[in-house]
Design a protein around this motif. Structure first.
Motif, PDB file in Angstrom:
ATOM      1  N   LEU A   6       0.980  -1.200   0.152  1.00  0.00           N
ATOM      2  CA  LEU A   6       0.058   0.056   0.055  1.00  0.00           C
ATOM      3  C   LEU A   6       0.872   1.183  -0.053  1.00  0.00           C
ATOM      4  O   LEU A   6       0.445   2.357  -0.601  1.00  0.00           O
ATOM      5  CB  LEU A   6      -0.895  -0.118   1.311  1.00  0.00           C
ATOM      6  CG  LEU A   6      -2.007  -1.011   0.949  1.00  0.00           C
ATOM      7  CD1 LEU A   6      -2.824  -1.107   2.267  1.00  0.00           C
ATOM      8  CD2 LEU A   6      -3.090  -0.512  -0.104  1.00  0.00           C
ATOM      9  N   ARG A   9       1.727   1.546  -3.458  1.00  0.00           N
ATOM     10  CA  ARG A   9       0.692   1.889  -4.417  1.00  0.00           C
ATOM     11  C   ARG A   9       0.373   3.433  -4.267  1.00  0.00           C
ATOM     12  O   ARG A   9       0.131   3.956  -5.240  1.00  0.00           O
ATOM     13  CB  ARG A   9      -0.520   0.993  -4.137  1.00  0.00           C
ATOM     14  CG  ARG A   9      -0.429  -0.238  -4.843  1.00  0.00           C
ATOM     15  CD  ARG A   9      -1.873  -1.130  -4.558  1.00  0.00           C
ATOM     16  NE  ARG A   9      -2.859  -0.687  -5.635  1.00  0.00           N
ATOM     17  CZ  ARG A   9      -4.152  -1.337  -5.634  1.00  0.00           C
ATOM     18  NH1 ARG A   9      -4.242  -2.671  -4.984  1.00  0.00           N
ATOM     19  NH2 ARG A   9      -5.134  -0.814  -6.184  1.00  0.00           N
ATOM     20  N   THR A  10      -0.002   3.778  -3.041  1.00  0.00           N
ATOM     21  CA  THR A  10      -0.204   5.283  -2.802  1.00  0.00           C
ATOM     22  C   THR A  10       0.890   6.172  -3.325  1.00  0.00           C
ATOM     23  O   THR A  10       0.586   7.230  -4.064  1.00  0.00           O
ATOM     24  CB  THR A  10      -0.502   5.550  -1.347  1.00  0.00           C
ATOM     25  OG1 THR A  10       0.786   5.024  -0.576  1.00  0.00           O
ATOM     26  CG2 THR A  10      -1.706   4.783  -1.005  1.00  0.00           C
ATOM     27  N   ARG A  11       2.221   5.956  -3.338  1.00  0.00           N
ATOM     28  CA  ARG A  11       3.375   6.429  -3.713  1.00  0.00           C
ATOM     29  C   ARG A  11       3.166   6.622  -5.344  1.00  0.00           C
ATOM     30  O   ARG A  11       3.288   7.672  -5.871  1.00  0.00           O
ATOM     31  CB  ARG A  11       4.619   5.849  -3.301  1.00  0.00           C
ATOM     32  CG  ARG A  11       5.975   6.819  -3.778  1.00  0.00           C
ATOM     33  CD  ARG A  11       6.946   6.156  -3.266  1.00  0.00           C
ATOM     34  NE  ARG A  11       8.282   6.677  -3.791  1.00  0.00           N
ATOM     35  CZ  ARG A  11       8.773   6.416  -4.953  1.00  0.00           C
ATOM     36  NH1 ARG A  11       8.517   5.511  -5.669  1.00  0.00           N
ATOM     37  NH2 ARG A  11       9.820   7.038  -5.268  1.00  0.00           N
ATOM     38  N   MET A  44      -2.814  11.885   0.001  1.00  0.00           N
ATOM     39  CA  MET A  44      -3.318  10.588   0.478  1.00  0.00           C
ATOM     40  C   MET A  44      -2.145   9.483   0.484  1.00  0.00           C
ATOM     41  O   MET A  44      -2.002   8.806   1.770  1.00  0.00           O
ATOM     42  CB  MET A  44      -4.064   9.897  -0.723  1.00  0.00           C
ATOM     43  CG  MET A  44      -4.593   8.488  -0.635  1.00  0.00           C
ATOM     44  SD  MET A  44      -5.127   7.393  -1.798  1.00  0.00           S
ATOM     45  CE  MET A  44      -4.021   7.736  -3.407  1.00  0.00           C
ATOM     46  N   ALA A  45      -0.972   9.709  -0.362  1.00  0.00           N
ATOM     47  CA  ALA A  45       0.229   9.079  -0.014  1.00  0.00           C
ATOM     48  C   ALA A  45       0.998   9.317   1.227  1.00  0.00           C
ATOM     49  O   ALA A  45       1.362   8.360   2.095  1.00  0.00           O
ATOM     50  CB  ALA A  45       1.309   9.209  -1.272  1.00  0.00           C
ATOM     51  N   TYR A  48      -1.163   8.083   4.512  1.00  0.00           N
ATOM     52  CA  TYR A  48      -0.962   6.537   4.622  1.00  0.00           C
ATOM     53  C   TYR A  48       0.536   6.422   5.080  1.00  0.00           C
ATOM     54  O   TYR A  48       0.317   5.687   6.047  1.00  0.00           O
ATOM     55  CB  TYR A  48      -1.045   5.893   3.203  1.00  0.00           C
ATOM     56  CG  TYR A  48      -0.989   4.459   3.491  1.00  0.00           C
ATOM     57  CD1 TYR A  48      -2.111   3.652   4.335  1.00  0.00           C
ATOM     58  CD2 TYR A  48       0.056   3.557   3.076  1.00  0.00           C
ATOM     59  CE1 TYR A  48      -2.101   2.352   4.590  1.00  0.00           C
ATOM     60  CE2 TYR A  48       0.187   2.189   3.587  1.00  0.00           C
ATOM     61  CZ  TYR A  48      -0.793   1.619   4.555  1.00  0.00           C
ATOM     62  OH  TYR A  48      -0.606   0.381   4.968  1.00  0.00           O
ATOM     63  N   VAL A  67      -6.831   9.533   4.717  1.00  0.00           N
ATOM     64  CA  VAL A  67      -6.403   8.756   3.475  1.00  0.00           C
ATOM     65  C   VAL A  67      -7.713   8.494   2.504  1.00  0.00           C
ATOM     66  O   VAL A  67      -7.729   8.907   1.319  1.00  0.00           O
ATOM     67  CB  VAL A  67      -5.807   7.605   3.852  1.00  0.00           C
ATOM     68  CG1 VAL A  67      -5.603   6.773   2.479  1.00  0.00           C
ATOM     69  CG2 VAL A  67      -4.524   7.842   4.436  1.00  0.00           C
ATOM     70  N   ALA A  71      -8.350   9.939  -1.079  1.00  0.00           N
ATOM     71  CA  ALA A  71      -8.446   9.234  -2.158  1.00  0.00           C
ATOM     72  C   ALA A  71      -9.868   9.288  -2.987  1.00  0.00           C
ATOM     73  O   ALA A  71      -9.775   9.437  -4.128  1.00  0.00           O
ATOM     74  CB  ALA A  71      -8.290   7.647  -1.861  1.00  0.00           C
ATOM     75  N   LEU A 101      -8.196   2.177  -4.429  1.00  0.00           N
ATOM     76  CA  LEU A 101      -7.615   2.606  -2.770  1.00  0.00           C
ATOM     77  C   LEU A 101      -8.704   3.070  -2.010  1.00  0.00           C
ATOM     78  O   LEU A 101      -8.604   2.810  -0.808  1.00  0.00           O
ATOM     79  CB  LEU A 101      -6.383   3.592  -3.236  1.00  0.00           C
ATOM     80  CG  LEU A 101      -5.479   3.075  -3.886  1.00  0.00           C
ATOM     81  CD1 LEU A 101      -4.547   4.343  -4.415  1.00  0.00           C
ATOM     82  CD2 LEU A 101      -4.362   2.333  -3.199  1.00  0.00           C
ATOM     83  N   THR A 102      -9.577   3.702  -2.479  1.00  0.00           N
ATOM     84  CA  THR A 102     -10.614   4.129  -1.497  1.00  0.00           C
ATOM     85  C   THR A 102     -11.372   2.799  -0.796  1.00  0.00           C
ATOM     86  O   THR A 102     -11.648   2.818   0.474  1.00  0.00           O
ATOM     87  CB  THR A 102     -11.727   5.028  -2.149  1.00  0.00           C
ATOM     88  OG1 THR A 102     -10.905   6.158  -2.841  1.00  0.00           O
ATOM     89  CG2 THR A 102     -12.935   5.522  -1.229  1.00  0.00           C
TER      90      THR A 102
END
Length: 124
Positions: A6, A9-11, A44-45, A48, A67, A71, A101-102
């Motif tokens: 995660l 993915r967020t990055r 978001m990134a 998280y 987050v 998202a 991601l949400t």
């Protein structure tokens, strides 16, 4: 899905958003959306990442709430951007990732809350 995946993915989502925004012209609509979108995607990134350093479950859950908001907001701005720039097909992929991601973070918060209720002493 683990925290490391995660984080990645967020990055990656934030980086992909930045890259696609660099391709867009600075029309009035695009400029406003680009500003908001870059903030929500990177927010978001960053949030998280901060959640993984939480000192308590309560703090972790609160961070995940932020987050989720970021998202979902990213999805909203991407949706508007897609309407304004229909020829840019990469936007739909980013919308899909924002939606996924949400959903992942929302599910995590629901699980945390359900587990907390199950562990709470019965007050009857």
């Amino acid at each position: 899905m683990g925290a490391k995946e995660l984080l990645f993915r967020t990055r990656e989502f934030a980086l992909n958003v930045i890259q696609i925004l660099d391709k867009l012209p600075d029309s009035i609509g695009n400029k406003t959306i680009k500003n908001q979108l870059v903030r929500s995607a990177t927010g978001m990134a960053a949030n998280y990442r901060a959640s993984t350093k939480s000192r308590s479950l309560k703090e972790f859950t609160a961070r995940l709430g932020v987050v989720i908001e970021e998202a979902d907001e990213s999805w909203f701005w991407l949706d508007l951007l897609e309407v304004l720039n229909p020829k840019l097909s990469e936007i739909s992929l980013l919308k899909s990732e924002a939606f996924q991601l949400t959903a992942i973070f929302t599910s995590s918060v629901k699980t945390i809350k359900r587990n907390a209720c199950e562990k709470a002493p019965n007050n009857s």
